[in-house]
Design a protein around this motif. Sequence first.
Motif, PDB file in Angstrom:
ATOM      1  N   SER B  68      -2.170  47.778 -18.621  1.00 51.93           N
ATOM      2  CA  SER B  68      -2.506  46.359 -18.725  1.00 51.93           C
ATOM      3  C   SER B  68      -3.279  46.059 -19.990  1.00 51.93           C
ATOM      4  CB  SER B  68      -3.307  45.927 -17.520  1.00 51.93           C
ATOM      5  OG  SER B  68      -3.434  46.961 -16.605  1.00 51.93           O
ATOM      6  N   ALA B  69      -4.077  47.011 -20.424  1.00 54.10           N
ATOM      7  CA  ALA B  69      -4.853  46.768 -21.636  1.00 54.10           C
ATOM      8  C   ALA B  69      -3.922  46.499 -22.816  1.00 54.10           C
ATOM      9  CB  ALA B  69      -5.758  47.957 -21.928  1.00 54.10           C
ATOM     10  N   ALA B  70      -2.926  47.357 -22.934  1.00 56.37           N
ATOM     11  CA  ALA B  70      -1.983  47.201 -24.042  1.00 56.37           C
ATOM     12  C   ALA B  70      -1.236  45.882 -23.913  1.00 56.37           C
ATOM     13  CB  ALA B  70      -1.002  48.361 -24.048  1.00 56.37           C
ATOM     14  N   SER B  71      -0.863  45.601 -22.701  1.00 64.18           N
ATOM     15  CA  SER B  71      -0.125  44.377 -22.446  1.00 64.18           C
ATOM     16  C   SER B  71      -0.938  43.145 -22.839  1.00 64.18           C
ATOM     17  CB  SER B  71       0.240  44.352 -20.964  1.00 64.18           C
ATOM     18  OG  SER B  71       0.484  43.060 -20.533  1.00 64.18           O
ATOM     19  N   LEU B  72      -2.166  43.143 -22.411  1.00 63.96           N
ATOM     20  CA  LEU B  72      -3.030  42.012 -22.731  1.00 63.96           C
ATOM     21  C   LEU B  72      -3.230  41.895 -24.235  1.00 63.96           C
ATOM     22  CD1 LEU B  72      -5.726  42.493 -19.975  1.00 63.96           C
ATOM     23  CD2 LEU B  72      -4.268  40.503 -20.240  1.00 63.96           C
ATOM     24  N   LEU B  73      -3.488  43.017 -24.843  1.00 59.75           N
ATOM     25  CA  LEU B  73      -3.762  43.005 -26.271  1.00 59.75           C
ATOM     26  C   LEU B  73      -2.577  42.449 -27.057  1.00 59.75           C
ATOM     27  CD1 LEU B  73      -5.467  43.684 -28.679  1.00 59.75           C
ATOM     28  CD2 LEU B  73      -4.576  46.013 -28.599  1.00 59.75           C
ATOM     29  N   ALA B  74      -1.424  42.978 -26.737  1.00 59.82           N
ATOM     30  CA  ALA B  74      -0.237  42.559 -27.470  1.00 59.82           C
ATOM     31  C   ALA B  74       0.042  41.081 -27.253  1.00 59.82           C
ATOM     32  CB  ALA B  74       0.955  43.394 -27.032  1.00 59.82           C
ATOM     33  N   ALA B  75      -0.219  40.636 -26.047  1.00 63.01           N
ATOM     34  CA  ALA B  75       0.074  39.238 -25.728  1.00 63.01           C
ATOM     35  C   ALA B  75      -0.998  38.317 -26.284  1.00 63.01           C
ATOM     36  CB  ALA B  75       0.208  39.074 -24.227  1.00 63.01           C
ATOM     37  N   GLY B  76      -2.004  38.882 -26.899  1.00 68.78           N
ATOM     38  CA  GLY B  76      -3.034  38.058 -27.509  1.00 68.78           C
ATOM     39  C   GLY B  76      -3.989  37.453 -26.508  1.00 68.78           C
ATOM     40  N   ARG B  77      -3.949  37.975 -25.285  1.00 74.98           N
ATOM     41  CA  ARG B  77      -4.925  37.489 -24.343  1.00 74.98           C
ATOM     42  C   ARG B  77      -6.038  38.491 -24.235  1.00 74.98           C
ATOM     43  NH1 ARG B  77      -1.171  36.154 -19.371  1.00 74.98           N
ATOM     44  NH2 ARG B  77       0.497  37.273 -20.422  1.00 74.98           N
TER      45      ARG B  77
END
Lengths: 360, 360
Positions: B68-77
């Motif tokens: 989730s960390a990567a996901s959030l980061l990439a999504a700019g959230r």
Amino acid sequence: MSENVLMSPEEDPGPAPLRRPTLSQVAEASGVSLKTASRVLAGEPHVRAQTRQRVVLQAQRLGYQRNSAASLLAAGRSVDHLGVITGDLTNPFYAGLTQGVEDGLREHGLHVSVASSAESPDSEWTLARGLASQRCLAVIVVSAMEDHSRYVQLQQGGTPVVFVDRRARGLEADSVILDNVTGGRAAARHLLDHGHRRIAYVGDYDWLPTQRDRVIGFGEAMEAHGVTDWRDLVRSGAHDTPGARAITAELLSLEDPPTALVAGNNLSALGVSLELAAHAASRPTPALIGFDDVDWAGLVGLTVIAHDPVEMGRHAARLAVKRLTDRESPAETIVLPVTLIARGSGERPPSSRPQREESP
Amino acid sequence: MSENVLMSPEEDPGPAPLRRPTLSQVAEASGVSLKTASRVLAGEPHVRAQTRQRVVLQAQRLGYQRNSAASLLAAGRSVDHLGVITGDLTNPFYAGLTQGVEDGLREHGLHVSVASSAESPDSEWTLARGLASQRCLAVIVVSAMEDHSRYVQLQQGGTPVVFVDRRARGLEADSVILDNVTGGRAAARHLLDHGHRRIAYVGDYDWLPTQRDRVIGFGEAMEAHGVTDWRDLVRSGAHDTPGARAITAELLSLEDPPTALVAGNNLSALGVSLELAAHAASRPTPALIGFDDVDWAGLVGLTVIAHDPVEMGRHAARLAVKRLTDRESPAETIVLPVTLIARGSGERPPSSRPQREESP
DNA sequence: GTGAAAGCGCTAACAA
DNA sequence: TTGTTAGCGCTTTCAC
């Protein structure tokens, strides 16, 4: 999906997209390298006090906030939250459950993120998807849905789901539930054994499996004792205290009112008790058995079908953690026992006189 | 800091560091591109059903979990959790508070991560640092510490801290507290007005500012009515029900026992009530006023100094959110009002007879 | 419907 | 004590 923060709606974002300041901006502003700024703001040692101060100052000035996602990613850790969806923490049952989950997760270094559905299937689904979509490793839910097949979407997305208090339906998923049938049966039997025949059931929402199972057990015991018209005194829809109170009033006003009642949950037990107390002066007080061992039960001598919500939460946590590493094994359902605790209210005989001797 | 997941201690990690499978591994295994795998596992449309199925299958086989960390980061959230530290959700006051925080945060798209300190300053600090170190945008805490200067570390690291129920001491930070002095005063006055002079205070831990303030108000009212030896009947240390019960027993066994009691919190109100009920048969029942409007208060006619924990949580959420965007403005302290709700127990006169007429 | 490349903002190693 | 260089694992363009 919205940026999760914080521009008041009336305020125009303006020309600059107003991104939050990053570590490198802080570093630049304070004239140090990225890494030094990182060290300061991560609370690491090995930074000269002076430098540290400069960075802290600039961070404050710029309103810097660490981007935890980036931080976690870089550090090679993952988000470590499980989501817990309940009706509302204001209900001690849900609060206990949540506490149990937290207890069970702590030893694994995992944390719990709470969300309340207010028993609305729509909110529940929104919350579940939000939690699963990123943020959470697994979701533990007290579901307000009758069918859970939509949850397959979460499972496929790699987020395990554990159902608590209300078992998974239409879906292969782990569940932790109470032995509600036995509970309902025990309540009815206890009252029957104390000579009651006209026993009312003040139940929760009709669609709740807990409610249904309790009534099933209740009915079985009644039939077994030769009471066949028990359905006439079964009510539902009393999820909260006022609701239970109204239903109780209705029951007591019947031509041939019940001599005993079973309250379907913690909040309704209070509602029924309140109504019985209000009527105590004018008529014999019916016997009463509640579900859930509320904290005030000892004070008013309430006989209950007890169970341990905290323990239930712990079990749910355990299942969720297990599922995190083992997606293969078949779904598990844990059925927790219930116990009748006699405290007086459930032992009143059918002819019982009011508690306070104020009748003529 | 430990990898947050899940290798049973006995199981050797083995030669491979056992990293969790990544999206690209799933993609490779299913013979599709990274992006397609991403689409499938993020639940996006525009993927052929067949392809989708293949990816889902491989994801399951590999035990894939999204990072989730990567996901959030990439999504700019960013991570969107605030941490809430209380004693234990099993206490309805803390549960209500937490619910209020969740309510207040929902409209901002923010979530709450709960943690229980069990009133231990050490656990509290560990939790606070853990939450702040990554994971949380801000921390809301019911602190078990007497001094909060350590929390400056969190603030400097960019994590705002809001203190609830117990105000910040030794630190510039936002706080939401009750008007405890007024509450204590109101309780004493009410009992004095009903003719009591020997009024006992069954208090919480001595170090709690809430406790101290309530006693201060209590004392003021007593002095104002010319009662100067009120300290003789002030007790402390009753944080839970059994503790309160024991203290009540001690008070009732005094040569010149109190004719009225004030219970310092929700749990102790129950303890005092239980003990009074146990003694009701043998002696006149003292008057009683509790702090916190417990759900069973209506049932037993308990007069209370009421307040709204949920509202308190909402205020805390508001302060925290505000602080997220504005680190500059001076720390704010919100003092919430309390109200006396008369229900009978606080209106019993000093000579009151026992409720149940079972005395000889 | 699918893929290739370019980072998101941070921390870990190492070097200086 | 400080700086440099690589990514972490994912989503986003934008091309096909």
